[in-house]
Motif scaffolding. Structure first.
Motif, mmCIF file in Angstrom:
data_model
loop_
_atom_site.group_PDB
_atom_site.id
_atom_site.type_symbol
_atom_site.label_atom_id
_atom_site.label_comp_id
_atom_site.label_asym_id
_atom_site.label_seq_id
_atom_site.Cartn_x
_atom_site.Cartn_y
_atom_site.Cartn_z
ATOM 1 N N UNK A 132 19.975 -23.333 10.639
ATOM 2 C CA UNK A 132 20.554 -22.190 11.391
ATOM 3 C C UNK A 132 21.812 -22.435 11.907
ATOM 4 N N UNK A 133 22.682 -21.242 12.249
ATOM 5 C CA UNK A 133 23.890 -21.511 12.609
ATOM 6 C C UNK A 133 24.473 -22.788 13.121
ATOM 7 N N UNK A 190 26.301 -26.546 11.495
ATOM 8 C CA UNK A 190 27.677 -26.816 12.210
ATOM 9 C C UNK A 190 27.161 -28.237 12.304
ATOM 10 N N UNK A 208 27.370 -30.139 8.803
ATOM 11 C CA UNK A 208 28.757 -30.440 8.595
ATOM 12 C C UNK A 208 29.432 -31.337 9.165
ATOM 13 N N UNK A 209 29.317 -31.576 10.372
ATOM 14 C CA UNK A 209 30.100 -32.505 11.212
ATOM 15 C C UNK A 209 29.788 -33.782 10.559
ATOM 16 N N UNK A 266 36.016 -38.002 3.140
ATOM 17 C CA UNK A 266 36.576 -36.898 3.147
ATOM 18 C C UNK A 266 38.123 -37.349 2.962
ATOM 19 N N UNK A 326 42.600 -35.148 6.371
ATOM 20 C CA UNK A 326 43.358 -33.740 6.591
ATOM 21 C C UNK A 326 44.805 -33.799 6.928
ATOM 22 N N UNK A 347 46.931 -31.748 7.607
ATOM 23 C CA UNK A 347 47.490 -30.660 8.932
ATOM 24 C C UNK A 347 46.935 -31.048 10.239
ATOM 25 N N UNK A 348 45.736 -31.170 10.598
ATOM 26 C CA UNK A 348 45.361 -31.569 11.721
ATOM 27 C C UNK A 348 45.596 -32.817 12.334
ATOM 28 N N UNK A 349 46.256 -33.233 13.389
ATOM 29 C CA UNK A 349 46.137 -34.500 13.964
ATOM 30 C C UNK A 349 44.803 -34.594 14.954
ATOM 31 N N UNK A 350 43.741 -34.844 14.188
ATOM 32 C CA UNK A 350 42.376 -34.314 14.871
ATOM 33 C C UNK A 350 42.309 -34.799 16.417
ATOM 34 N N UNK A 383 42.960 -35.898 19.047
ATOM 35 C CA UNK A 383 43.364 -35.779 20.273
ATOM 36 C C UNK A 383 42.601 -35.443 21.338
ATOM 37 N N UNK A 384 41.926 -34.421 21.330
ATOM 38 C CA UNK A 384 41.065 -33.978 22.321
ATOM 39 C C UNK A 384 39.895 -33.859 22.232
#
Lengths: 467, 409
Positions: free
Chosen positions: B119-120, B124, B127-128, B164, B167, B169-172, B174-175
């Motif tokens: 399911x949607x 998610x 994937x996480x 993985x 990444x 770009x994203x300095x993941x 933080x928040x």
């Protein structure tokens, strides 16, 4: 100020994305060029057009169907200034709602034009004054503007876009709509219902070109029949001149003959173009696409500059508020390290004419092109008890299902409340339901949604009950 | 007439169970012998079946801890068929006989094109977690993966958990969320926790290491695996070689196969080898009985059978009780070296690890060999260093020269 995320633009993509960022604990700011939040959708798009569509539909019913219902009215008339005032009130309530939501989520807002100094520094200019803020991540959500044609200059008085069409304080006798797409047909409907003679000039052979061909055909038939709208398909507009209160549009038909159309207003509704003016994208080395001016992004809606994202009308894909909203949430969650997903094939398309038109998934044309084997089930509203009761018997629901697996591949509907009904089809398709699944799920009686169930029965094995 | 269904006696040491799930709903018609609920003890999961056909009346709730003999539900005579028909008859007139499908509805088969579709929200979550939806068993309609399935999905116990790429770009985080989740320990987990601490406290446990050159076994396997598969229908894995070698070595060092019982030491003339298997609900340790007299093919078959049952939570208490020695393979997860904990009341456990090509010296030359470290944790109270080290050396010898297995030397 130092922010985790700065969103440029407060339309449905920008404000939803900002709220989601704030929910995820990111310190967030929104920059909006206009005095009110909400972008095109809330100010000059979805919401005001629906307000006028509802008002004009009430009038149309009062004038044409009340008598059949057994209701007599004397001295029925349109009070256009009041209609526009109510529309403005709806807009004001909605835009104020966003202000409230920003406050509630502790989102800072800035009025002014946001532009890039570098990828982490945004300058906000308002009335010659400027300040800068910094952000780890920037989301560009600057949306779009009505597309204009070089040979058809908009004077905003007689030759107008959808924006001005929401503020005409009179009922014109005649109106020309250039473009038989969603915006043209919705605004054309508003005035046609109020008594204006509306002529639609469309370059292509059919209305609602991107949707399943059956829908445009049926809509054209109904609008002609019930609203007296005229359609000039395969006509190429070549120019327009304004003389006092009269605008004359010239167009050539398929045979190459020139025609002239006179009216008090001409709405140019030939699409929308991504809006990036003032962003100073060149300062971070970004270039927009030549066609359509869109900002190129990767599958995760990130631009070539790491940490700078773009969503909604300003990037590839359908120009729809709900698509922008989902992208806003998507990017917010990506920034927070989550892994969301958007199924772009299942973004519904909706047209708020009456009957309404709604669609999700593949069209018959697309399936044919793919060479996919499919089954069709269709159910007309004239066979629906609910539709008979409300005198909304135009239109149908069509279900397309995989010939082998019975999985629903597309649902296309035109009829009463189709815009709301399409949600069921989207849910079903997100869970990869089969036509038989829908046929076996109980639908309340009597409702318009039974038509979806019946069409699904038809697609399953041609066993609709009520036709 | 109605009968009461009680928690059946499920094993010697078990006094209570947890009602993990109702398969049938209150008021639903059930057939005789149909599964109506799932029970979980600290060792295994059981299915509770209906003792007669009738209508289910639920007494205990999901999550309840029930003593053996406690009433779980009642089954009342008379299935749901009769009352339903009456209900239907009354308000029918409204619609033409729409729903009376003439042909019986074909039973849904287990697999459809949608099997394994998350399911949607489930998509998610998976994937996480980095979990491949293909490895998750969906409990939704036609095997769709529900949000709950995704929440409880475990990363597959396969080697090489995909790392993985960092990444760019994203300095993941933080928040990222700082939410804490509190979950009740399952009975199985509680037992595991209690027993592990007990073993640490009550034995004199220590670990000895050795290494084994896997080339001879790998060569042998490479040479015969096709023929072996053809003849026996199972693949020739490493597990059978290790089990066989352990059985042989246990004969030479009987104290490794013994256990302490009060003031005495109990020696076993047989080798019941427990194998540690990672199951959805935690680690379980089914037993290969009389492994010493099994052929390699028989061992392989038994291992596959037990591992499959463990994965499906279908192991019975009997299949997990006893055992005189345990083999655990941390190598499947990529472990290079570890100190396993003894599976009480046994006295020793062999830890297998991953096979890595390492440079080793052979006859004065450096050569590359597929090497595995072996660990033997043992209870020093009854096993001396000489025996434990000797045992491990023996296992090494047998694996490095498998012909010894044949000759018993």
């Amino acid at each position: 100020m130092q922010y985790d995320v700065v969103v440029i633009g407060s339309g449905p993509g920008g404000y939803v994305g900002a709220i989601r960022c704030a929910q995820l604990g990111l310190k967030t700011a929104v920059i909006e060029k206009y005095k009110t939040f909400g972008g095109t959708c809330l100010n000059v798009g979805c919401i005001p057009s629906k307000a006028l569509l509802d008002s004009s539909e009430h009038y149309h019913n009062a004038a044409h169907t009340f008598q059949t219902h057994g209701i007599s009215l004397k001295d029925l008339k349109v009070d256009m200034p009041q209609m526009i005032a109510r529309k403005n009130d709806v807009v004001a309530q909605n835009t104020a709602g966003i202000q409230y939501l920003f406050k509630k989520n502790k989102i800072d807002s800035f009025e002014g034009v946001g532009s890039f100094v570098d990828k982490n520094t945004i300058k906000i200019t308002n009335n010659g004054k400027s300040e800068t803020i910094t952000a780890k991540h920037v989301i560009i959500a600057t949306g779009s503007k009505p597309t204009t044609l070089p040979f058809l200059p908009i004077d905003k008085k007689r030759i107008i876009t959808s924006t001005e069409a929401l503020d005409i304080n009179e009922v014109p006798k005649q109106m020309i709509v250039i473009g038989g797409g969603v915006i043209g047909l919705e605004l054309g409907s508003v005035y046609a219902r109020l008594g204006t003679k509306v002529s639609v000039i469309e370059f292509m052979p059919s209305l609602l070109g991107a949707m399943d061909a059956g829908l445009g055909k049926e809509l054209q038939r109904v609008l002609k029949k019930s609203l007296g709208m005229e359609f000039f398909m395969n006509h190429k507009v070549t120019g327009a001149t304004v003389e006092g209160e009269k605008v004359t549009v010239t167009a050539t038909n398929a045979k190459g003959e020139e025609l002239k159309f006179d009216a008090e207003y001409c709405i140019v509704a030939v699409g929308r173009t991504a809006y990036t003016a003032g962003l100073d994208l060149e300062n971070i080395g970004l270039k927009t696409e030549e066609r359509g001016n869109k900002i190129p992004v990767n599958d995760h809606l990130e631009t070539a500059v790491p940490g700078v994202y773009a969503i909604g009308d300003v990037v590839k894909g359908a120009m729809l508020a709900h698509k922008a909203e989902d992208e806003g949430i998507y990017v917010a969650e990506r920034i927070a390290g989550q892994k969301p997903h958007i199924n772009y094939n299942l973004i519904p398309g909706v047209v708020y004419t009456w009957p309404e038109v709604a669609s999700v998934g593949f069209t018959e044309e697309q399936l044919k092109e793919k060479g996919q084997q499919y089954k069709t089930g269709s159910f007309p509203f004239k066979a629906s008890g609910r539709a008979k009761a409300s005198m909304d018997t135009d239109g149908f629901v069509k279900v397309l299902a995989d010939a082998k697996t019975d999985e629903i591949l597309g649902v296309h509907m035109i009829g009463p409340r189709a815009a709301d009904m399409i949600a069921e089809a989207v849910v079903a398709m997100e869970f990869r339901a089969s036509a038989e699944d829908i046929a076996r799920i109980c639908h309340a009686h009597p409702t318009y949604t039974e038509a979806f169930k019946e069409a699904a029965m038809g697609a399953t094995e041609n066993r609709a009950i009520h036709i | 007439m109605s009968i009461e269904i009680k928690v059946p006696p499920v094993g010697e040491s078990i006094t209570e169970v947890v009602l993990s799930r109702w398969v049938k709903n209150d008021g639903e018609a059930v057939e005789m012998d149909e599964v109506i609920a799932e029970l979980e003890s600290d060792k295994a999961t059981f299915e509770l079946t209906a003792e007669q056909a009738g209508t289910l009346k639920i007494v205990a709730a999901e999550g309840d801890t029930l003593a053996i003999g406690a009433v779980v539900c009642q089954i009342e005579d008379g299935g749901a068929a009769a009352p339903k028909a009456a209900e239907e008859a009354a308000p029918a007139a409204q619609k033409p006989a729409a729903d009376q499908a003439a042909a019986p509805v074909p039973e849904r088969t287990g697999d459809s094109y949608a099997t394994g579709t998350p399911s949607p929200s489930a998509g998610k979550i998976l994937a996480e977690k980095g979990v491949d939806p293909a490895s998750v068993k969906g409990t939704g309609v036609d095997g769709r993966i529900t949000k709950e399935d995704a929440v409880s999905a475990q990363k597959a116990a396969q080697p090489a958990a995909k790392v993985e790429a960092p990444k760019a770009a994203v300095a993941a985080p933080v928040a990222g969320s700082r939410n804490e989740r509190k979950e009740k320990m399952s009975p199985l987990r509680k037992t595991v926790a209690k027993r592990l601490v007990t073993v640490k406290n009550e034995t004199a446990m220590l670990t000895t290491f050795n290494e084994v050159n896997m080339k001879p076994v790998m060569d042998l396997r490479g040479k015969y695996k096709d023929q072996f598969k053809e003849k026996y229908g199972v693949g020739l894995g490493f597990m059978s070689f290790f089990t066989k070698a352990v059985c042989e070595a246990l004969k030479d060092f009987p104290s490794v196969n013994a256990r302490i019982d009060g003031e005495s030491v109990v020696f076993n003339d047989f080798a019941d080898i427990s194998i540690a298997v990672s199951a959805p609900k935690g680690l379980v340790v089914p037993v290969i009985r009389n492994a010493e007299s099994m052929s390699l093919a028989q061992i392989e078959k038994t291992v596959i059978e037990l591992a499959t049952k463990a994965r499906d939570s279908k192991l019975t208490i009997e299949e997990m009780t006893g055992g005189t020695f345990t083999i655990t393979n941390g190598g499947v997860f990529g472990s290079m070296m570890s100190t396993p904990i003894i599976n009480a009341p046994q006295s020793a456990i062999l830890g297998m690890h991953n096979i890595i090509e390492r440079p080793v010296a052979e006859k004065g030359e450096v050569v590359i060999r597929p090497m595995m470290y072996l660990a033997l944790s043992y209870d020093h109270r009854i096993i001396d260093g000489r025996e434990s080290v000797g045992f491990l050396v023996r296992v090494k010898q047998l694996l490095e020269d498998p012909a010894r297995l044949l000759l018993g030397i």
